[in-house]
Design an enzyme around this catalytic site. Structure first.
Site, PDB file in Angstrom:
ATOM      1  N   THR A  22       0.878  -1.088   0.138  1.00  0.00           N
ATOM      2  CA  THR A  22      -0.114  -0.073   0.128  1.00  0.00           C
ATOM      3  C   THR A  22       0.926   1.387   0.096  1.00  0.00           C
ATOM      4  O   THR A  22       2.125   1.222   0.490  1.00  0.00           O
ATOM      5  CB  THR A  22      -0.843   0.056   1.311  1.00  0.00           C
ATOM      6  N   VAL A  62     -12.462  -5.086   3.071  1.00  0.00           N
ATOM      7  CA  VAL A  62     -11.960  -3.670   3.212  1.00  0.00           C
ATOM      8  C   VAL A  62     -11.119  -3.478   4.323  1.00  0.00           C
ATOM      9  O   VAL A  62     -11.373  -3.950   5.350  1.00  0.00           O
ATOM     10  CB  VAL A  62     -13.026  -2.528   3.082  1.00  0.00           C
ATOM     11  N   GLY A  63      -9.941  -3.032   4.240  1.00  0.00           N
ATOM     12  CA  GLY A  63      -9.006  -3.118   5.238  1.00  0.00           C
ATOM     13  C   GLY A  63      -8.880  -1.674   5.996  1.00  0.00           C
ATOM     14  O   GLY A  63      -9.893  -0.829   5.830  1.00  0.00           O
ATOM     15  N   THR A  92       0.370   1.305   7.138  1.00  0.00           N
ATOM     16  CA  THR A  92       0.395   0.170   5.928  1.00  0.00           C
ATOM     17  C   THR A  92       0.577  -1.134   6.795  1.00  0.00           C
ATOM     18  O   THR A  92       1.249  -1.042   7.938  1.00  0.00           O
ATOM     19  CB  THR A  92       1.517   0.296   5.105  1.00  0.00           C
ATOM     20  N   VAL A  99      -1.215  -5.177   8.145  1.00  0.00           N
ATOM     21  CA  VAL A  99      -2.693  -6.104   8.171  1.00  0.00           C
ATOM     22  C   VAL A  99      -3.656  -5.041   8.554  1.00  0.00           C
ATOM     23  O   VAL A  99      -3.855  -4.819   9.621  1.00  0.00           O
ATOM     24  CB  VAL A  99      -2.312  -7.275   9.192  1.00  0.00           C
TER      25      VAL A  99
HETATM   26  N1  ASP Z   1      -3.214  -1.886   4.802  1.00  0.00           N
HETATM   27  C1  ASP Z   1      -3.662  -2.522   3.476  1.00  0.00           C
HETATM   28  C2  ASP Z   1      -5.097  -3.355   3.897  1.00  0.00           C
HETATM   29  O1  ASP Z   1      -5.086  -4.011   4.684  1.00  0.00           O
HETATM   30  C3  ASP Z   1      -2.558  -3.457   3.020  1.00  0.00           C
HETATM   31  C4  ASP Z   1      -1.357  -2.819   2.915  1.00  0.00           C
HETATM   32  O2  ASP Z   1      -0.663  -2.068   3.829  1.00  0.00           O
HETATM   33  O3  ASP Z   1      -0.628  -3.010   1.900  1.00  0.00           O
HETATM   34  O4  ASP Z   1      -5.673  -3.391   3.063  1.00  0.00           O
END
Ligand code: ASP
Length: 304
Positions: free
Chosen positions: A178, A207-208, A228, A230
């Site tokens: 990300t 969706v994160g 950025t 998980v």
């Molecule tokens: N934080 C993002 C998500 O969970 C992933 C990432 O940081 O690459 O969608």
């Protein structure tokens, strides 16, 4: 301990995601990160902090190197859905989109939500429809490289239930690419922006943290933060807002970012994420608990 850097005002920091970066990929990331920081810094001459973060993130979305825009990863069904957000620190306005597939630059659509609608978050086909109506450039679909990567993971990991059982471990191994940016403009106003294709092999509709204000990003009058990692973990801790609040209490940006990452590590383990942050007076801080998190900064005292 977080890395800290005195950048001066105006200033910008961008990152390309926390994860297991191989040396050759880190090399590939350098050019676009430099270009993004230069573009963001150029914007500072005539625009505000929102112009800086949006244009910097758009450069990263267009690079195909990161998990955002043209380089976005695919879900378990092979579909592309992206999330993005922009937060304006001086009035706490937020614009975000989730699960969109139409725009080439979801960060521009997030900005449109902020500036042209009374809402903060618009999702799925409705957000895509807005992008179409606004005449935003259309995403050409996943690149050949992304499709090949998706196929090889799908083949090597067996069925869907097996994939989902080990999803977080697999995601941590693949890394989180990300992109995000934080900026302070000439007037000392702050903004943050984030853009992502989410995490490879996510369930459709997942969706994160990235488009969630307080989780994947936060900006107020004193500090801007972007994260950025998980998303499922970061949103449970509300980490971007938490880092901002810690900074208000402690007055030490490096310590606040380090505490945020430490909390992520102690609750959910290492290899789970990283943050960048910038204060109104042009102090930057970066920390992560993964193998790497490429980032680049520029400011009145550190030319790009
Ligand atoms: N934080 C993002 C998500 O969970 C992933 C990432 O940081 O690459 O969608």
């Amino acid at each position: 301990m977080a890395a800290t850097v005195r950048l001066g005002v105006p200033a910008i920091i961008v990152h390309g995601g926390a994860g297991v970066w191989r040396q050759e990929d880190l090399e590939r990331a350098k050019g676009p990160l430099l270009e993004a920081v230069r573009e963001g810094f150029r914007q500072a001459a005539r625009g505000d902090a929102v112009d800086m973060v949006v244009e910097a993130v758009a450069v990263l979305e267009d690079s195909e190197v990161f998990d955002a825009g043209l380089g976005s990863v695919l879900d378990i069904s092979g579909n592309l859905t992206m999330d993005a957000a922009v937060m304006r620190g001086w009035d706490l306005a937020v614009g975000a989109v989730a699960a969109v597939s139409y725009p080439k630059n979801p960060v521009r659509l997030a900005r449109a939500v902020l500036e042209r609608t009374p809402h903060s978050l618009i999702v799925g086909p409705w957000a895509d429809d807005l992008a179409r109506r606004l005449g935003l450039e259309r995403h050409p679909g996943p690149s050949r490289r992304t499709l090949e990567r998706w196929r090889s993971i799908k083949e090597s990991k067996g069925g869907e239930s097996e994939l989902l059982r080990s999803w977080i471990t697999m995601a941590a191994q693949l890394g989180f690419d990300t992109v995000g940016a934080v900026a302070v403009d000439r007037e000392g106003r702050l903004a943050a922006a984030v853009s992502t294709g989410g995490v490879m092999m996510k369930l459709p509709g997942r969706v994160g943290d990235s488009p969630i204000a307080g989780a994947g990003l936060y900006a107020n009058e004193r500090v801007a933060v972007a994260g950025t990692g998980v998303g499922e973990f970061i949103m449970r801790l509300g980490l971007s807002l938490r880092i901002a609040i810690m900074y208000e209490r402690l007055g030490d940006l490096g310590l606040s970012v380090a505490n945020g990452v430490e909390l992520l590590t102690s609750r959910f383990g290492g290899g789970t994420g990283g943050f960048i942050a910038l204060s109104r007076d042009g102090m930057g801080a970066v920390d992560y608990n993964t193998v790497a998190m490429p980032w680049k900064a520029a400011g009145a005292q550190v030319q790009p």
